[in-house]
Scaffold this active site. Structure first.
Site, PDB file in Angstrom:
ATOM      1  N   TRP A 227      46.225   6.166  -2.869  1.00  0.00           N
ATOM      2  CA  TRP A 227      45.390   5.010  -2.499  1.00  0.00           C
ATOM      3  C   TRP A 227      46.286   3.777  -2.512  1.00  0.00           C
ATOM      4  CZ3 TRP A 227      44.483   0.661  -5.703  1.00  0.00           C
ATOM      5  CH2 TRP A 227      43.681  -0.337  -5.087  1.00  0.00           C
TER       6      TRP A 227
ATOM      7  N   GLU B 179      42.961   8.401   0.033  1.00  0.00           N
ATOM      8  CA  GLU B 179      41.724   7.727  -0.368  1.00  0.00           C
ATOM      9  C   GLU B 179      41.548   6.400   0.372  1.00  0.00           C
ATOM     10  OE1 GLU B 179      41.584   6.695  -4.524  1.00  0.00           O
ATOM     11  OE2 GLU B 179      39.465   6.127  -4.430  1.00  0.00           O
TER      12      GLU B 179
ATOM     13  N   LYS C 265      39.047   3.082   1.774  1.00  0.00           N
ATOM     14  CA  LYS C 265      37.924   2.293   1.300  1.00  0.00           C
ATOM     15  C   LYS C 265      37.503   1.276   2.339  1.00  0.00           C
ATOM     16  CE  LYS C 265      38.579  -0.586  -2.292  1.00  0.00           C
ATOM     17  NZ  LYS C 265      39.056  -0.936  -3.654  1.00  0.00           N
TER      18      LYS C 265
ATOM     19  N   ASP D  28      35.645   8.498  -2.512  1.00  0.00           N
ATOM     20  CA  ASP D  28      35.261   7.741  -3.711  1.00  0.00           C
ATOM     21  C   ASP D  28      33.857   7.187  -3.456  1.00  0.00           C
ATOM     22  OD1 ASP D  28      34.829   5.386  -5.399  1.00  0.00           O
ATOM     23  OD2 ASP D  28      36.920   5.568  -5.994  1.00  0.00           O
TER      24      ASP D  28
ATOM     25  N   HIS E 142      33.242   3.545  -2.325  1.00  0.00           N
ATOM     26  CA  HIS E 142      34.074   2.987  -1.255  1.00  0.00           C
ATOM     27  C   HIS E 142      33.433   2.934   0.125  1.00  0.00           C
ATOM     28  CE1 HIS E 142      38.244   3.464  -3.343  1.00  0.00           C
ATOM     29  NE2 HIS E 142      37.363   2.802  -4.057  1.00  0.00           N
TER      30      HIS E 142
ATOM     31  N   HIS F 206      36.122  11.135  -6.080  1.00  0.00           N
ATOM     32  CA  HIS F 206      36.208  10.115  -7.112  1.00  0.00           C
ATOM     33  C   HIS F 206      34.773   9.690  -7.368  1.00  0.00           C
ATOM     34  CE1 HIS F 206      40.601   8.450  -7.151  1.00  0.00           C
ATOM     35  NE2 HIS F 206      40.506   9.680  -7.594  1.00  0.00           N
TER      36      HIS F 206
ATOM     37  N   ASP G 112      32.345  -2.506  -4.789  1.00  0.00           N
ATOM     38  CA  ASP G 112      33.111  -1.395  -5.360  1.00  0.00           C
ATOM     39  C   ASP G 112      33.498  -1.737  -6.799  1.00  0.00           C
ATOM     40  OD1 ASP G 112      34.851   0.763  -5.700  1.00  0.00           O
ATOM     41  OD2 ASP G 112      36.531  -0.328  -4.815  1.00  0.00           O
TER      42      ASP G 112
ATOM     43  N   ASP H 277      33.141  -0.102  -9.732  1.00  0.00           N
ATOM     44  CA  ASP H 277      33.624   0.927 -10.657  1.00  0.00           C
ATOM     45  C   ASP H 277      32.911   0.907 -12.006  1.00  0.00           C
ATOM     46  OD1 ASP H 277      35.969   2.395  -9.290  1.00  0.00           O
ATOM     47  OD2 ASP H 277      36.405   0.293  -8.883  1.00  0.00           O
TER      48      ASP H 277
ATOM     49  N   ASP I 264      36.261   8.245 -11.464  1.00  0.00           N
ATOM     50  CA  ASP I 264      37.076   7.036 -11.267  1.00  0.00           C
ATOM     51  C   ASP I 264      36.230   5.790 -11.498  1.00  0.00           C
ATOM     52  OD1 ASP I 264      38.894   5.115 -10.583  1.00  0.00           O
ATOM     53  OD2 ASP I 264      38.763   5.436  -8.421  1.00  0.00           O
TER      54      ASP I 264
HETATM   55  C1  RNT Z   1      40.748   1.918  -6.000  1.00  0.00           C
HETATM   56  C2  RNT Z   1      40.661   3.400  -5.947  1.00  0.00           C
HETATM   57  C3  RNT Z   1      41.639   4.120  -6.824  1.00  0.00           C
HETATM   58  C4  RNT Z   1      41.804   3.506  -8.198  1.00  0.00           C
HETATM   59  C5  RNT Z   1      42.613   4.338  -9.153  1.00  0.00           C
HETATM   60  C6  RNT Z   1      43.043   3.573 -10.337  1.00  0.00           C
HETATM   61  O1  RNT Z   1      39.822   1.311  -5.194  1.00  0.00           O
HETATM   62  O2  RNT Z   1      39.360   3.806  -6.244  1.00  0.00           O
HETATM   63  O3  RNT Z   1      41.286   5.449  -6.901  1.00  0.00           O
HETATM   64  O4  RNT Z   1      40.571   3.281  -8.778  1.00  0.00           O
HETATM   65  O5  RNT Z   1      43.635   4.931  -8.483  1.00  0.00           O
HETATM   66 ZN    ZN Z   2      39.021   5.967  -6.415  1.00  0.00          ZN
END
Ligand code: RNT
Ligand code: ZN
Length: 417
Positions: free
Chosen positions: A183, A224, A226, A257, A260, A284, A292, A294, A324
């Site tokens: 990513w 990955e 987004k 993810d 994302h 993820h 986003d 997290d 994640d």
């Molecule tokens: C970031 C991505 C990625 C990170 C990690 C730390 O937007 O989700 O996966 O969260 O690699």
């Molecule tokens: Zn991620």
């Protein structure tokens, strides 16, 4: 909870499920065969062990004390979290968790990960790996592999190449596949005049990184994408469409993810869409709140639909399941354990779903019956099977895991001052 009660409840649950044609013993066996990859970075807010670390492109908020300050503390915390979860595990690390090395990030090798290999062997867990394209002086205004500056791109290409070599080494050392997930934060705050220019730079960089072929038994590559990030609201070079097209053309895996995409876009719907065209899919599992963000994974529709759909599409063996998220505003062991246990529970509940009966209803054209069965299934006693599973795996039953976290905070975490 007392043991006899758990066993009695389980026997009843087993009968209840049998009425729907579900074999709870088989579900428990399948559960143990599936690994969930825990993200190491919840424990220290993605700081890692490099001395030269600069501000990260990953936005972590909160200032709860007691974050792990070194490898020993991080590992102890992870072991604690694993002890609270009945699933089989992998650990997902980043290149910034290299230890005892003066080597620059583009020049790292497996030697800096021997501590993780020893630890993984001792704890009987697999490892997954991520190159870290962030928190480094060679980041060019948030750009790495798509930077217009050649020397910047070259640095990060070397990082991508050496990361794959390291990931392959981790896989070989542990005798199981290591997923190497790429990513990058590259993008622009405002509308670019030439999107194609940046995407072509990224394509050239990726082509170089993936030039070398490895045995897929030990190394699986994923990309990955987004939708946007803070500071990259108008343009992200590595968008989902871009990576999916690259992945299909170049036989690389894709990472989905759950934070994302557009807020109503479900990643669960993507599994069956990708199944016949992509060999490897990394999840993820995250929770985006308005953006986003997290947040810690909750037992919500996003999570249950991911696990249920993975089961319905018969993809649980093909998916690489990982978490994640990062919340630095609460006890980090709670953050980790709540999300992991939720993922475990959603996986178990999906495995217990009377999927065959629901599919039969659909195949016979009776969509009303399909709906009725799907809804009834939600009230089946999965929690009785969960408690039995925890008992069998030596994981604290009932609410006692909460006391474990509280005691750990008192006896271990609070000494970190
Ligand atoms: C970031 C991505 C990625 C990170 C990690 C730390 O937007 O989700 O996966 O969260 O690699
Ligand atoms: Zn991620």
């Amino acid at each position: 909870m007392d043991e006899n009660k758990i066993l009695k409840n389980y026997e009843r649950a087993k009968e209840d499920y049998a009425v729907y044609g579900v074999d709870t013993e088989k579900a428990l066996k399948d559960f143990s065969d599936i690994k969930i990859s825990l993200h190491c970075w919840q424990g220290d807010d993605i700081r890692g062990f490099e001395e030269t670390a600069v501000k990260s492109e990953n936005v972590v908020t909160g200032n709860y004390p007691y974050a792990a300050r070194n490898a020993a503390e991080l590992r102890a915390d992870i072991e604690k979290v694993f002890s609270l979860s009945p699933s089989s595990h992998k650990l997902n690390i980043h290149s910034v968790y290299a230890e005892n090395t003066k080597k620059s990030r583009d020049n790292l090798d497996i030697g800096a990960f021997s501590g993780w290999i020893d630890w993984a062997k001792k704890n009987k867990v697999g490892l997954d790996y991520n190159p870290s394209f962030f928190a480094h002086e060679m980041m060019d205004n948030g750009m790495s592999l798509a930077s217009p500056k050649k020397e910047v791109r070259e640095f990060w290409i070397r990082h991508g190449q050496s990361s794959r070599e390291i990931a392959y080494g981790l896989g070989k050392a542990l005798g199981e596949t290591c997923v190497c997930n790429l990513w990058i934060p590259d993008g622009l705050k405002d509308d670019p005049a030439d999107r194609l220019y940046f995407r072509r730079l990224l394509t050239d960089s990726l082509n170089r990184i993936f030039e070398k072929k490895y045995d897929k038994k030990y190394l699986v590559d994923t990309l990955e994408g987004k939708l946007f990030g803070i500071g990259t609201e108008c343009f992200v070079v590595g968008s989902y469409d871009y990576y999916l097209a690259y992945a299909v053309k170049n036989n690389v895996g894709i990472c989905l993810d759950s934070g994302h995409y557009h807020p109503t876009e479900s990643i669960a719907d993507k599994f069956s869409a990708l199944n016949d065209f992509v060999d490897d899919i990394l999840l993820h599992i995250s929770r985006g709140v308005r953006w986003d963000s997290d947040h810690v994974v909750k037992y919500d529709d996003t999570l249950t639909s991911i696990m249920t759909e993975a089961k319905r599409a018969d993809m649980l063996k093909k998916l690489h399941i990982g978490l994640d998220y990062f919340d630095a505003s609460i006890n980090r062991i709670f953050a980790w354990a709540v999300g992991l246990r939720n993922a475990d529970r959603a996986l178990l509940t999906a495995l217990l779903e009377p999927t065959d009966k629901i599919k039969q209803a659909e195949q016979s054209g009776d969509y009303g019956l399909r709906l009725a069965l799907s809804e009834e299934a939600k009230a089946l006693p999965s929690s009785a099977v969960w408690e039995y599973l925890c008992l069998k795996k030596g994981v604290p039953c009932g609410l006692s895991w909460i006391d474990e976290v509280k005691n750990y905070e008192k006896n271990v975490l609070s000494k970190r001052v």
